[in-house]
Design a protein around this motif. Structure first.
Motif: not given
Length: 200
Positions: A21-22, A162-168, A97-109
């Motif tokens: 959650n940054n 994959i759970f794409r992290n969209t923030g908050k 699980p692998l937590v990583q920013d896969f789509d390079n948007d600054g949020q870990n997916d």
């Protein structure tokens, strides 16, 4: 453990630790085996009975649940499980699980590997097919019956998720088929990691 966590996952198939959650604090994501498909869920063995839970507590076990946990670090010496809040609590028979920013948007997916060839916790199988009294048979007959029973264990193909992290603390659930349409950089990362064992 009890001072830091209200509860944990029961089987804890796999764990990854990262700042999801940054807030610059390490969070913990652990996997279990709760199905997300309603039909599979109704046919699957899951939580302990109340009697078994009480016995475990008598031996000093803390609360455990047969589902994923998403433990967010509060920064106050303890964690808060937000798996139910974020709808990340159920991914079926999950391994790692692998937590990583896969789509390079600054949020870990969160990438989760899934699947098992046979489902030994299928309740229809347990209740109606596997309740044979082996003591009634000779050893060679037992082996033959056992092989036939194993062959009848249900097989269900479960995709990786994959759970794409969209923030908050908001996540979009994506399967392998939808990933290819929405997250091309993510697919490239996962393909490289799958083939080489090294995540680039």
């Amino acid at each position: 453990m009890a001072e830091s966590f209200n509860h944990t996952s029961r089987f804890t198939m796999g764990v990854d630790i990262a700042d999801i959650n940054n807030d610059l604090l390490p969070d913990i994501f652990s996997l279990d085996m709760m199905p997300f498909d309603a039909q599979i869920f109704m046919r699957s063995g899951g939580e302990d009975s109340d009697k078994v839970s009480q016995i475990k507590k008598g031996f000093g076990f803390e609360d455990q649940f047969a589902r994923n946990t998403f433990q967010v670090n509060t920064g106050l010496g303890h964690f808060a499980d937000v798996a139910l809040l974020t709808n990340t609590y159920a991914t079926d028979w999950s391994w790692s699980p692998l937590v990583q920013d896969f789509d390079n948007d600054g949020q870990n997916d969160i990438f989760i590997t899934n699947g098992i060839y046979k489902r030994p916790n299928d309740l229809d199988y347990i209740n109606y097919l596997s309740n044979i009294d082996f003591s009634k048979y000779q050893r060679d007959e037992q082996n033959e019956i056992e092989s036939k029973l194993i062959a009848q264990i249900p097989t269900v193909n479960i995709p990786n998720i994959i759970f794409r992290n969209t923030g908050k603390l908001s996540f979009e659930r994506l399967s392998e088929t939808s990933v290819s349409m929405h997250l091309t950089p993510m697919v490239q990362h996962i393909q490289i990691w799958t083939m080489t064992g090294i995540l680039i």
